[in-house]
Design an enzyme around this catalytic site. Structure first.
Site, PDB file in Angstrom:
ATOM      1  N   GLU A  66       3.554 -11.293 -14.299  1.00 39.31           N
ATOM      2  CA  GLU A  66       2.294 -12.029 -14.273  1.00 39.31           C
ATOM      3  C   GLU A  66       1.196 -11.262 -14.971  1.00 39.31           C
ATOM      4  O   GLU A  66       1.216 -10.031 -14.994  1.00 39.31           O
ATOM      5  CB  GLU A  66       1.825 -12.201 -12.828  1.00 39.31           C
ATOM      6  CG  GLU A  66       2.811 -12.880 -11.956  1.00 39.31           C
ATOM      7  CD  GLU A  66       2.404 -12.749 -10.497  1.00 39.31           C
ATOM      8  OE1 GLU A  66       3.142 -13.273  -9.662  1.00 39.31           O
ATOM      9  OE2 GLU A  66       1.369 -12.124 -10.205  1.00 39.31           O
ATOM     10  N   CYS A  82      -5.856  -8.384 -16.109  1.00 39.48           N
ATOM     11  CA  CYS A  82      -5.071  -7.533 -15.212  1.00 39.48           C
ATOM     12  C   CYS A  82      -3.614  -7.689 -15.642  1.00 39.48           C
ATOM     13  O   CYS A  82      -3.079  -8.800 -15.618  1.00 39.48           O
ATOM     14  CB  CYS A  82      -5.294  -8.005 -13.780  1.00 39.48           C
ATOM     15  SG  CYS A  82      -4.271  -7.142 -12.581  1.00 39.48           S
ATOM     16  N   CYS A 122       8.670  -3.745  -8.382  1.00 37.98           N
ATOM     17  CA  CYS A 122       8.143  -2.390  -8.184  1.00 37.98           C
ATOM     18  C   CYS A 122       9.026  -1.681  -7.171  1.00 37.98           C
ATOM     19  O   CYS A 122       9.503  -2.284  -6.213  1.00 37.98           O
ATOM     20  CB  CYS A 122       6.702  -2.434  -7.672  1.00 37.98           C
ATOM     21  SG  CYS A 122       5.978  -0.783  -7.478  1.00 37.98           S
ATOM     22  N   CYS A 166       5.366  -0.828  -1.059  1.00 40.22           N
ATOM     23  CA  CYS A 166       4.180  -0.946  -0.184  1.00 40.22           C
ATOM     24  C   CYS A 166       4.347  -2.242   0.622  1.00 40.22           C
ATOM     25  O   CYS A 166       4.622  -3.300   0.047  1.00 40.22           O
ATOM     26  CB  CYS A 166       2.909  -0.964  -1.015  1.00 40.22           C
ATOM     27  SG  CYS A 166       2.807   0.492  -2.088  1.00 40.22           S
ATOM     28  N   CYS A 184       2.504  -5.711  -0.160  1.00 37.69           N
ATOM     29  CA  CYS A 184       2.406  -6.117  -1.561  1.00 37.69           C
ATOM     30  C   CYS A 184       3.561  -7.034  -1.948  1.00 37.69           C
ATOM     31  O   CYS A 184       4.734  -6.694  -1.749  1.00 37.69           O
ATOM     32  CB  CYS A 184       2.396  -4.865  -2.435  1.00 37.69           C
ATOM     33  SG  CYS A 184       2.539  -5.235  -4.192  1.00 37.69           S
ATOM     34  N   GLY A 211       3.892  -3.820 -10.613  1.00 35.88           N
ATOM     35  CA  GLY A 211       4.523  -2.556 -10.975  1.00 35.88           C
ATOM     36  C   GLY A 211       3.619  -1.355 -10.820  1.00 35.88           C
ATOM     37  O   GLY A 211       2.407  -1.476 -10.669  1.00 35.88           O
ATOM     38  N   SER A 251      -4.695   3.851  -5.231  1.00 33.82           N
ATOM     39  CA  SER A 251      -4.564   2.959  -4.074  1.00 33.82           C
ATOM     40  C   SER A 251      -4.397   3.813  -2.837  1.00 33.82           C
ATOM     41  O   SER A 251      -3.357   4.442  -2.651  1.00 33.82           O
ATOM     42  CB  SER A 251      -3.339   2.058  -4.262  1.00 33.82           C
ATOM     43  OG  SER A 251      -3.553   1.227  -5.373  1.00 33.82           O
ATOM     44  N   CYS A 294      -1.452  -9.612  -6.508  1.00 33.02           N
ATOM     45  CA  CYS A 294      -0.369  -8.961  -7.215  1.00 33.02           C
ATOM     46  C   CYS A 294       1.009  -9.518  -6.848  1.00 33.02           C
ATOM     47  O   CYS A 294       1.415  -9.497  -5.699  1.00 33.02           O
ATOM     48  CB  CYS A 294      -0.506  -7.488  -6.844  1.00 33.02           C
ATOM     49  SG  CYS A 294       0.758  -6.405  -7.323  1.00 33.02           S
TER      50      CYS A 294
HETATM   51  N1  SAH Z   1       1.052  -0.120  -8.452  1.00 34.09           N
HETATM   52  C1  SAH Z   1      -0.321   0.132  -8.686  1.00 34.09           C
HETATM   53  C2  SAH Z   1      -1.040  -0.989  -9.401  1.00 34.09           C
HETATM   54  C3  SAH Z   1      -0.672  -2.389  -9.050  1.00 34.09           C
HETATM   55  S1  SAH Z   1      -1.157  -2.951  -7.455  1.00 34.09           S
HETATM   56  C4  SAH Z   1      -1.018   0.446  -7.383  1.00 34.09           C
HETATM   57  O1  SAH Z   1      -0.430   0.249  -6.315  1.00 34.09           O
HETATM   58  O2  SAH Z   1      -2.137   0.926  -7.438  1.00 34.09           O
HETATM   59  C5  SAH Z   1      -2.916  -3.174  -7.650  1.00 34.09           C
HETATM   60  C6  SAH Z   1      -3.689  -3.076  -6.352  1.00 34.09           C
HETATM   61  O3  SAH Z   1      -3.443  -4.234  -5.523  1.00 34.09           O
HETATM   62  C7  SAH Z   1      -3.311  -1.870  -5.511  1.00 34.09           C
HETATM   63  O4  SAH Z   1      -4.459  -1.245  -4.998  1.00 34.09           O
HETATM   64  C8  SAH Z   1      -2.520  -2.497  -4.403  1.00 34.09           C
HETATM   65  O5  SAH Z   1      -2.451  -1.681  -3.277  1.00 34.09           O
HETATM   66  C9  SAH Z   1      -3.249  -3.794  -4.198  1.00 34.09           C
HETATM   67  N2  SAH Z   1      -2.519  -4.799  -3.444  1.00 34.09           N
HETATM   68  C10 SAH Z   1      -1.209  -5.052  -3.451  1.00 34.09           C
HETATM   69  N3  SAH Z   1      -0.918  -6.067  -2.608  1.00 34.09           N
HETATM   70  C11 SAH Z   1      -2.087  -6.456  -2.055  1.00 34.09           C
HETATM   71  C12 SAH Z   1      -2.440  -7.445  -1.095  1.00 34.09           C
HETATM   72  N4  SAH Z   1      -1.519  -8.223  -0.546  1.00 34.09           N
HETATM   73  N5  SAH Z   1      -3.743  -7.558  -0.745  1.00 34.09           N
HETATM   74  C13 SAH Z   1      -4.678  -6.762  -1.327  1.00 34.09           C
HETATM   75  N6  SAH Z   1      -4.399  -5.817  -2.224  1.00 34.09           N
HETATM   76  C14 SAH Z   1      -3.118  -5.655  -2.584  1.00 34.09           C
HETATM   77 FE1  SF4 Z   2       4.056  -1.246  -6.311  1.00 38.47          FE
HETATM   78 FE2  SF4 Z   2       1.391  -1.108  -6.373  1.00 38.47          FE
HETATM   79 FE3  SF4 Z   2       2.642  -3.076  -5.062  1.00 38.47          FE
HETATM   80 FE4  SF4 Z   2       2.732  -0.603  -4.105  1.00 38.47          FE
HETATM   81  S1  SF4 Z   2       0.915  -1.879  -4.318  1.00 38.47           S
HETATM   82  S2  SF4 Z   2       4.469  -2.000  -4.240  1.00 38.47           S
HETATM   83  S3  SF4 Z   2       2.840   0.566  -5.974  1.00 38.47           S
HETATM   84  S4  SF4 Z   2       2.680  -2.731  -7.237  1.00 38.47           S
END
Ligand code: SAH
Ligand code: SF4
Length: 353
Positions: free
Chosen positions: A91, A104, A111, A115, A118, A161, A216, A335
């Site tokens: 995406e 973005c 990934c 997390c 996510c 990712g 993050s 994301c």
């Molecule tokens: N992998 C990298 C970048 C992609 S995620 C990272 O983790 O930083 C981009 C941001 O979106 C990160 O801060 C991540 O923690 C956040 N994110 C992921 N899932 C989310 C959700 N369900 N609600 C809010 N933020 C989220």
């Molecule tokens: Fe990967 Fe970033 Fe999502 Fe964590 S928040 S699973 S590092 S994309």
């Protein structure tokens, strides 16, 4: 077939030399791709037809097939789901706020970091994107904006990712976009977000780019952070903050910390105070985002009141922070939330523009 956008300027020159072409053709092609934003070899009108044909046979100019285009109800956010040549899905999002046009972009299909909240983490890892596949996401939006007499102002590497898990391709893409001979996008208007891969933060610092770094964080105690972001077991907070401090010492660039507020989890004044203790006098900014709910995580977004109290507590300790509005929430602009269908079934066929 490799993507033409995989090539750095020097690699393009080397390819042309191998074909016995004149050196100056590299600049003509580069300007066609990144200045005129052409999307097919036939449109490279400054080079001979035979060379256009040869480029078209050796490289793809289009690795991304748009499957879904969704727009938020306020029209300010557009989210595209793309299929890659191997049918993997990624995406990319375009957000407009006032005069800002921010894209973005994704660096991996899926990934590996897991997390828990996510959507991309819930998919698991599929594969790394090539530099060209990363660059092309930006070009898609840049071309559309150009057609509307508008232009991109910011790039955030915060899509699907973990960019520092695919370091070489991500930074090659950034360098191509930054290259003054072509796209010429200012490094200071690019932000890379990492979950906190310490060795790569160190490498990024050593390379002294002007690109912004976001980390993050989401929790300021190791137990809670490991529960939410399993990578914290390998790179716990003390190690992470050492790396971020070292990054600041080298680059003097203020780091952004990201924090998705989850009701009753990481939205307490105690977590805010713990973050302030960790940060100390490190110049930083905290981006607070209410959690975007996902299928496989039971947590809820915090309330407006608790978000405000969290912010107040951070500010009481001298930290600056912003509560981000959840734009595009009605199109699952969080994301990985469109591509989750890559695992659970066929692509959702919703609206198309
Ligand atoms: N992998 C990298 C970048 C992609 S995620 C990272 O983790 O930083 C981009 C941001 O979106 C990160 O801060 C991540 O923690 C956040 N994110 C992921 N899932 C989310 C959700 N369900 N609600 C809010 N933020 C989220
Ligand atoms: Fe990967 Fe970033 Fe999502 Fe964590 S928040 S699973 S590092 S994309």
């Amino acid at each position: 077939m490799p993507s033409i956008y995989d090539l750095s300027f020097e690699q393009l020159e080397a390819q042309l030399a191998e074909w016995g072409e004149a050196r100056y053709r590299a600049l003509q092609i580069w300007q066609g791709l990144y200045h005129n934003l052409v999307s097919a070899p036939q449109a490279l009108t400054t080079i001979p037809a035979a060379l256009r044909a040869r480029l078209g046979e050796a490289y793809t100019f289009s690795s991304l097939t748009r499957l879904v285009a969704a727009r938020s109800s306020d029209g300010q956010t557009a989210k595209y789901l793309f299929a890659l040549p191997d049918t993997r899905q990624i995406e990319a999002v375009l957000m407009g706020y006032d005069k800002r046009r921010t894209t973005c972009i994704s660096t991996q299909a899926g990934c590996a970091m897991g997390c828990v909240f996510c959507a991309t983490g819930q998919m698991g890892f599929r594969r790394h994107l090539s530099a060209g596949e990363i660059v092309e996401q930006v070009l898609v939006f840049a071309r559309e904006l150009r057609a509307a007499h508008d232009h991109l102002t910011n790039i955030v590497v915060m899509g699907m990712g973990e960019p520092f898990h695919n370091y070489d391709a991500t930074l090659a893409a950034v360098d191509t976009l930054n290259d003054a001979r072509g796209f010429n996008f200012g490094a200071r208007r690019i932000t890379i977000s990492t979950v906190g891969l310490v060795p790569m933060i160190e490498r990024f610092a050593a390379e002294k780019r002007q690109v912004n770094l976001a980390v993050s964080l989401h929790a300021a105690t190791d137990d809670l952070r490991t529960e939410l972001l399993p990578i914290n077991k390998k790179y716990p907070l003390a190690m992470l903050f050492d790396a971020v401090r070292a990054y600041y010492a080298v680059t003097h660039r203020r780091v952004t910390f990201e924090w998705a507020l989850i009701l009753g989890k990481n939205d307490s004044p105690e977590q805010a105070a713990a973050l302030a203790r960790l940060a100390g006098d490190l110049p930083c900014h905290v981006n607070i985002i209410p959690l975007n709910p996902t299928h496989e995580y039971a947590g809820h977004a915090t309330t407006r009141e608790r978000a405000a109290a969290f912010k107040t507590e951070l500010e009481r300790h001298g930290l600056t922070c912003t509560i981000r509005v959840r734009r595009g929430i009605d199109i699952n602009a969080g994301c990985g939330q469109l591509a989750i269908a890559d695992v659970t079934g066929p692509a959702p066929v919703t609206l198309s523009v």
